[in-house]
Design an enzyme around this catalytic site. Sequence first.
Site, short mmCIF file in Angstrom:
data_model
loop_
_atom_site.label_atom_id
_atom_site.label_comp_id
_atom_site.label_asym_id
_atom_site.label_seq_id
_atom_site.Cartn_x
_atom_site.Cartn_y
_atom_site.Cartn_z
N ASN A 185 -47.30 38.17 -32.79
CA ASN A 185 -46.54 38.46 -34.24
C ASN A 185 -45.49 37.39 -34.28
OD1 ASN A 185 -44.44 39.15 -32.54
ND2 ASN A 185 -44.70 41.16 -32.69
N ASP A 199 -56.09 47.87 -34.57
CA ASP A 199 -54.73 47.64 -34.26
C ASP A 199 -53.69 46.64 -35.15
OD1 ASP A 199 -52.55 47.25 -31.74
OD2 ASP A 199 -52.63 45.25 -32.39
#
Length: 343
Positions: free
Chosen positions: A25, A219
Amino acid sequence: MSAAKSTSTSPSIQICRIMRPDDANIVGNVHGGTILKMIEEAGCIIGTRHCNTQSGDRCVAALARVERTDFLHPMFIGEVAHVSAEITYTSKHSVEVQVNVLSENILTGAKKVTNKAALWYVPFSLKNVDKIVDVPPIEYSSPELEEEGKKRYEAQKMERLETKERNGEIINPVSVPDRHMKEPYTVGFSQSSLIHLVGPSDCTLLGFVHGGVTMKLMDEVAGIVAARHCKTNIVTASVDAINFHRKIMKGCVITVSGRMTFTSNKSMEIEVFVDADPLVEAEQGKFRAVTAFFTYISLDKENRPLPVPPLKLEEDEEQKRFEEGKVRYLQNKAKRLADKERQ
């Protein structure tokens, strides 16, 4: 658990690769979906290799179930993931693979275990995608190990049947609301979905989707739901057992939907569905392919846990799902404490 000795020439494998920016991320935490995909790839390789050690139809091992998986420590960009897998039990038509994930900081040499997972595979013939082939048996170092494996097999088999019965074949789509009209911290404000066309790169030799590809998409959606709710850095803490009810074939359009079901002080549970819509064989109609519950936590800039905003419930059905999620949360918390006491 002691390793089982297989009659195969390769009872275990290890996969290593460095974590890149596109694996993580915006703050550098590797996505849980990336790790789940690596876990499944290792399981698929060893499962397929083992099932082809006998004469007869060549086959590919398809993922049927992933047991609950906890993310013990975060992994970061630049670290090396070591994914090791071994076969620990076989039935006539299924293979259990135990997978461990170790992260290595190649600058300091520090290593830590980030994940432990158990996966179940079923081998399908390359000549006939609907034919399940027999699995070569493995040899166990003791009768107790075989008996323990048999108990795990029976338990997961029963739970898969119960989960499939609960989901049925009825599609209950999660609508995407106009967020400007929704109050923050409600289920409707954070619920999310994505649509993906299944292509050749997503699929096995038999033309159905790799389980790891599906889990990575799940996810991603769960992460979007969690981020919309918290507006902070979020990471995957655990995934409850994932059941793959039906194969998703190449050319299908899949809709991955997620909604918040429960929040505690420091965690949030997101329910994720995968619905498949065959384009070429449209007469089959849409079907529910996969379901799972993901648990996320919120982190500050130093990767320390933050409080999670309470979920605002607006409907009776949301209250019911919240209470069910609370039961799962308390059960998992009690299990973690019991496991810690046994160590």
